[in-house]
Design an enzyme around this catalytic site. Sequence first.
Site, mmCIF file in Angstrom:
data_model
loop_
_atom_site.group_PDB
_atom_site.id
_atom_site.type_symbol
_atom_site.label_atom_id
_atom_site.label_comp_id
_atom_site.label_asym_id
_atom_site.label_seq_id
_atom_site.Cartn_x
_atom_site.Cartn_y
_atom_site.Cartn_z
ATOM 1 N N SER A 141 -44.409 -12.235 -17.577
ATOM 2 C CA SER A 141 -45.434 -11.259 -17.177
ATOM 3 C C SER A 141 -45.100 -10.777 -15.771
ATOM 4 C CB SER A 141 -46.809 -11.940 -17.157
ATOM 5 O OG SER A 141 -47.784 -11.093 -16.578
ATOM 6 N N TYR A 154 -51.974 -19.165 -14.393
ATOM 7 C CA TYR A 154 -51.165 -18.203 -15.160
ATOM 8 C C TYR A 154 -49.981 -17.718 -14.310
ATOM 9 C CZ TYR A 154 -50.331 -14.128 -18.237
ATOM 10 O OH TYR A 154 -49.779 -13.209 -19.089
HETATM 11 N N1 LIG Z 1 -51.809 -8.484 -22.940
HETATM 12 C C1 LIG Z 1 -51.349 -8.432 -21.699
HETATM 13 O O1 LIG Z 1 -51.858 -7.687 -20.856
HETATM 14 C C2 LIG Z 1 -50.165 -9.274 -21.299
HETATM 15 C C3 LIG Z 1 -49.535 -8.976 -20.092
HETATM 16 C C4 LIG Z 1 -48.453 -9.748 -19.701
HETATM 17 C C5 LIG Z 1 -48.029 -10.797 -20.492
HETATM 18 N N2 LIG Z 1 -48.683 -11.065 -21.652
HETATM 19 C C6 LIG Z 1 -48.199 -12.195 -22.442
HETATM 20 O O2 LIG Z 1 -47.917 -11.778 -23.762
HETATM 21 C C7 LIG Z 1 -48.056 -12.889 -24.639
HETATM 22 C C8 LIG Z 1 -48.917 -12.486 -25.809
HETATM 23 O O3 LIG Z 1 -50.174 -12.073 -25.321
HETATM 24 P P1 LIG Z 1 -51.122 -11.072 -26.111
HETATM 25 O O4 LIG Z 1 -51.797 -10.232 -25.099
HETATM 26 O O5 LIG Z 1 -50.370 -10.445 -27.222
HETATM 27 O O6 LIG Z 1 -52.221 -12.124 -26.639
HETATM 28 P P2 LIG Z 1 -52.965 -12.284 -28.039
HETATM 29 O O7 LIG Z 1 -54.145 -13.159 -27.764
HETATM 30 O O8 LIG Z 1 -53.194 -10.959 -28.679
HETATM 31 O O9 LIG Z 1 -51.897 -13.093 -28.918
HETATM 32 C C9 LIG Z 1 -51.535 -14.411 -28.607
HETATM 33 C C10 LIG Z 1 -51.387 -15.203 -29.884
HETATM 34 O O10 LIG Z 1 -50.945 -16.519 -29.532
HETATM 35 C C11 LIG Z 1 -51.626 -17.438 -30.343
HETATM 36 N N3 LIG Z 1 -51.614 -18.756 -29.703
HETATM 37 C C12 LIG Z 1 -52.306 -19.172 -28.620
HETATM 38 N N4 LIG Z 1 -52.029 -20.451 -28.346
HETATM 39 C C13 LIG Z 1 -51.133 -20.858 -29.279
HETATM 40 C C14 LIG Z 1 -50.470 -22.080 -29.518
HETATM 41 N N5 LIG Z 1 -50.680 -23.150 -28.748
HETATM 42 N N6 LIG Z 1 -49.614 -22.151 -30.556
HETATM 43 C C15 LIG Z 1 -49.400 -21.073 -31.361
HETATM 44 N N7 LIG Z 1 -50.000 -19.891 -31.168
HETATM 45 C C16 LIG Z 1 -50.868 -19.786 -30.147
HETATM 46 C C17 LIG Z 1 -53.019 -16.855 -30.506
HETATM 47 O O11 LIG Z 1 -53.699 -17.400 -31.635
HETATM 48 C C18 LIG Z 1 -52.698 -15.369 -30.660
HETATM 49 O O12 LIG Z 1 -52.512 -15.014 -32.020
HETATM 50 C C19 LIG Z 1 -48.630 -14.031 -23.800
HETATM 51 O O13 LIG Z 1 -47.576 -14.880 -23.392
HETATM 52 C C20 LIG Z 1 -49.208 -13.313 -22.605
HETATM 53 O O14 LIG Z 1 -49.272 -14.117 -21.453
HETATM 54 C C21 LIG Z 1 -49.736 -10.330 -22.087
#
Ligand SMILES: NC(=O)c1ccc[n+]([C@@H]2O[C@H](COP(=O)([O-])OP(=O)(O)OC[C@H]3O[C@@H](n4cnc5c(N)ncnc54)[C@H](O)[C@@H]3O)[C@@H](O)[C@H]2O)c1
Length: 263
Positions: A141, A154
Amino acid sequence: MRLDGKVAVITGGGSGIGAATARAFTREGARVVLADIDADAGGRVAAELRAGGATIDFLHADAADPAEIDRVVGFAVGEHGGLDILHNNHVGFEAGRIGDLTLDGFRRSLDIGLVSYWYATKVALGPMLAAGRGSIVNTASVSGLAGDFGLGAYNVLKAGVVNLSRVTGIEYARKGIRCNAVCPGPIGTPPIDRLRERAPQTWEDIRDAIPMGRYGRPEEIAAVVLFLASDEAAFVTGTHVVADGGLWAHSGMPPLGGLGPDF
Ligand SMILES: NC(=O)c1ccc[n+]([C@@H]2O[C@H](COP(=O)([O-])OP(=O)(O)OC[C@H]3O[C@@H](n4cnc5c(N)ncnc54)[C@H](O)[C@@H]3O)[C@@H](O)[C@H]2O)c1
């Protein structure tokens, strides 16, 4: 197709960026093993893609549990004969300022968001080293490149993911295995949708802080992951790609008006 015949594991593939990556990978010919702790969400994504002709299996698994990672990677290798791509993508963390975080919450955040990425990498290296090829793409991120207010755990875990990607990249560079991170800025996924409902002003403030003036779309991150996973990125390793609408390029200073040429 860009991933023809490749076998990929995606953690946290039931939603947001992971689900978009599953769509991109299968569209490009990969056989995908999707793991998620949410059985309904993961099952839905896999069923939708399978109905469209994709080769995809869903495993209900907690990626923070080493035994579950063993099972997921073991399934991919047993079912498809190897593992070409690992996309570590799941996350879970305690929010709060540094002084307000709990010991358990901080430890658990690192366990879910960082230790598990290392462990999955370690396990995936087995079949990748045996085959002499592989690509690992970690979701970090922009919050791993700088600090945010109220996201200390985080920030720390994502910084760890960035450096895990560097070390893995250099250590296995001569073994045919690449490792990189993608650093998204704020992306319109379910956690951000929840933020919009709970704190609409904060949601707007974040949007306005992004030079492009909008949130990113999950497909825009999946496109970067696809590139890093594919042979098109054959000479790219140990680095991170920022996809954030310009957020990280900004020093944080407000617009400087009224200074005059003699300032
Ligand atoms: N959305 C944002 O703004 C953003 C920005 C930067 C980085 N990210 C990163 O992107 C990645 C995905 O985020 P997202 O926004 O798509 O989130 P999201 O909540 O839409 O998807 C995350 C998925 O991970 C699953 N999950 C959580 N813990 C788990 C575990 N222990 N084992 C297996 N699955 C698990 C959840 O059930 C969910 O389906 C993360 O690493 C997040 O930190 C997101």
